[in-house]
Motif scaffolding. Structure first.
Motif, PDB file in Angstrom:
ATOM      1  N   PRO A   1      -6.189 -19.132   2.837  1.00 14.15           N
ATOM      2  CA  PRO A   1      -5.480 -18.460   1.740  1.00 14.15           C
ATOM      3  C   PRO A   1      -5.209 -16.989   2.028  1.00 14.15           C
ATOM      4  N   GLU A   2      -6.192 -16.287   2.649  1.00 14.66           N
ATOM      5  CA  GLU A   2      -5.966 -14.873   2.915  1.00 14.66           C
ATOM      6  C   GLU A   2      -4.887 -14.657   3.980  1.00 14.66           C
ATOM      7  N   GLU A   3      -4.817 -15.558   4.975  1.00 11.46           N
ATOM      8  CA  GLU A   3      -3.747 -15.458   5.966  1.00 11.46           C
ATOM      9  C   GLU A   3      -2.397 -15.717   5.329  1.00 11.46           C
ATOM     10  N   ARG A   4      -2.328 -16.724   4.482  1.00 13.17           N
ATOM     11  CA  ARG A   4      -1.068 -17.038   3.805  1.00 13.17           C
ATOM     12  C   ARG A   4      -0.626 -15.882   2.895  1.00 13.17           C
ATOM     13  N   ALA A   5      -1.582 -15.320   2.171  1.00 17.63           N
ATOM     14  CA  ALA A   5      -1.252 -14.202   1.276  1.00 17.63           C
ATOM     15  C   ALA A   5      -0.767 -12.991   2.066  1.00 17.63           C
ATOM     16  N   THR A   6      -1.421 -12.701   3.186  1.00 22.98           N
ATOM     17  CA  THR A   6      -1.037 -11.554   4.005  1.00 22.98           C
ATOM     18  C   THR A   6       0.365 -11.742   4.578  1.00 22.98           C
ATOM     19  N   VAL A   7       0.645 -12.940   5.090  1.00 20.30           N
ATOM     20  CA  VAL A   7       1.971 -13.214   5.641  1.00 20.30           C
ATOM     21  C   VAL A   7       3.031 -13.093   4.545  1.00 20.30           C
ATOM     22  N   PHE A   8       2.729 -13.608   3.358  1.00 12.31           N
ATOM     23  CA  PHE A   8       3.682 -13.511   2.260  1.00 12.31           C
ATOM     24  C   PHE A   8       3.987 -12.057   1.929  1.00 12.31           C
ATOM     25  N   LEU A   9       2.963 -11.240   1.796  1.00  8.78           N
ATOM     26  CA  LEU A   9       3.181  -9.834   1.452  1.00  8.78           C
ATOM     27  C   LEU A   9       3.988  -9.123   2.538  1.00  8.78           C
ATOM     28  N   GLN A  10       3.674  -9.405   3.786  1.00  8.94           N
ATOM     29  CA  GLN A  10       4.344  -8.721   4.887  1.00  8.94           C
ATOM     30  C   GLN A  10       5.797  -9.149   5.050  1.00  8.94           C
ATOM     31  N   THR A  11       6.086 -10.411   4.760  1.00  9.59           N
ATOM     32  CA  THR A  11       7.435 -10.924   5.031  1.00  9.59           C
ATOM     33  C   THR A  11       8.330 -10.990   3.796  1.00  9.59           C
ATOM     34  N   ARG A  12       7.743 -11.074   2.603  1.00  8.84           N
ATOM     35  CA  ARG A  12       8.562 -11.270   1.401  1.00  8.84           C
ATOM     36  C   ARG A  12       8.566 -10.070   0.455  1.00  8.84           C
ATOM     37  N   THR A  13       7.629  -9.137   0.615  1.00 10.07           N
ATOM     38  CA  THR A  13       7.546  -8.034  -0.359  1.00 10.07           C
ATOM     39  C   THR A  13       7.610  -6.655   0.293  1.00 10.07           C
ATOM     40  N   SER A  14       7.916  -6.586   1.579  1.00  7.79           N
ATOM     41  CA  SER A  14       7.927  -5.288   2.261  1.00  7.79           C
ATOM     42  C   SER A  14       9.001  -4.350   1.720  1.00  7.79           C
ATOM     43  N   ALA A  15      10.020  -4.889   1.066  1.00  3.62           N
ATOM     44  CA  ALA A  15      11.047  -4.023   0.475  1.00  3.62           C
ATOM     45  C   ALA A  15      10.491  -3.213  -0.698  1.00  3.62           C
ATOM     46  N   PHE A  16       9.418  -3.705  -1.312  1.00  2.00           N
ATOM     47  CA  PHE A  16       8.796  -2.984  -2.418  1.00  2.00           C
ATOM     48  C   PHE A  16       7.788  -1.955  -1.931  1.00  2.00           C
ATOM     49  N   PHE A  17       7.087  -2.292  -0.828  1.00  6.25           N
ATOM     50  CA  PHE A  17       5.971  -1.456  -0.380  1.00  6.25           C
ATOM     51  C   PHE A  17       5.915  -1.494   1.139  1.00  6.25           C
ATOM     52  N   HIS A  18       6.084  -0.335   1.769  1.00  7.27           N
ATOM     53  CA  HIS A  18       6.185  -0.283   3.224  1.00  7.27           C
ATOM     54  C   HIS A  18       4.833  -0.102   3.919  1.00  7.27           C
ATOM     55  N   ALA A  19       3.852   0.409   3.203  1.00  8.41           N
ATOM     56  CA  ALA A  19       2.567   0.735   3.839  1.00  8.41           C
ATOM     57  C   ALA A  19       1.595  -0.439   3.744  1.00  8.41           C
ATOM     58  N   MET A  20       1.987  -1.595   4.266  1.00  6.55           N
ATOM     59  CA  MET A  20       1.142  -2.785   4.184  1.00  6.55           C
ATOM     60  C   MET A  20      -0.190  -2.598   4.915  1.00  6.55           C
ATOM     61  N   ASP A  21      -0.212  -1.687   5.893  1.00  4.29           N
ATOM     62  CA  ASP A  21      -1.455  -1.454   6.622  1.00  4.29           C
ATOM     63  C   ASP A  21      -2.507  -0.761   5.754  1.00  4.29           C
TER      64      ASP A  21
END
Length: 199
Positions: free
Chosen positions: A60-80
């Motif tokens: 689940p944590e891998e799936r959530a991380t991939v989702f945030l990085q690939t689908r929501t980066s337009a909202f928030f750029h500092a995923m790190d």
């Protein structure tokens, strides 16, 4: 003292402006049927939900991380700046919670959530996270002043704790927020606990 009001009603004009922004319109074009309420301080989806979006990953944590990085980066750029806080699974859903650290400092009240069904499809997410711009205003409140501020207008606490670590507090401002360094005092009044932040 600083009081955060999570129960205030959304400003419909502000919500409409945020929904019209390219980031949400692009997401909506790719994922029709989704709805959103924005966090008006940080300008990002407080809670968005809709038909399940497939994800990839083993956990689940891998799936959530991939989702945030690939689908929501337009909202928030500092995923790190996001870090995993905990994963909670029920008989129907996975809940993956993230916190935020900027330059190693905890951002108070910042959190991201990804909710998935057991098939790994995202059905809800929230991005209560903040774009922190450096440099931040310096802070330096003596411990005695911090305690005195907390005790003003109330009975003396049964015990107190001053937390030495400095964090970042997003203070609400007109149409946004103002980040400040802060230190934290915790006072215990019998069955009550009060956290006081000095900025």
């Amino acid at each position: 003292r600083f009081v955060k009001d999570p129960h205030r009603l959304p400003d419909e004009r502000r919500q409409a402006l945020l929904r019209a922004m390219p980031a949400w319109q692009q997401f909506l074009q790719q994922h029709p049927g989704w709805r959103v309420e924005f966090n008006e301080e940080c300008g990002k989806p407080r809670r968005a939900f809709g038909p399940g979006i497939p994800t990839s990953g083993e956990t689940p944590e891998e799936r959530a991380t991939v989702f945030l990085q690939t689908r929501t980066s337009a909202f928030f750029h500092a995923m790190d700046e996001l870090y995993l806080k905990h994963v909670y699974t029920t008989s129907k859903h996975h809940y993956v919670h993230f916190g935020q650290r900027h330059n190693g400092l905890e951002v108070r009240w910042a959190n991201a959530l990804v909710k998935m069904d057991l098939g790994g499809r995202v059905i809800t997410f929230g991005l209560n996270v903040y774009d922190i711009q450096d440099p931040l205003p310096e802070q330096g409140v003596p411990e005695s002043q911090l305690i005195a501020a907390a005790e003003t207008g109330v009975d003396a606490p049964t015990s107190t704790t001053v937390h030495p670590e400095v964090s970042i507090l997003p203070v609400p401002a007109e149409n946004g927020f103002a980040p400040r360094f802060c230190s934290c005092f915790t006072g215990f009044w019998h069955h009550s606990v009060i956290h006081v932040f000095a900025v």
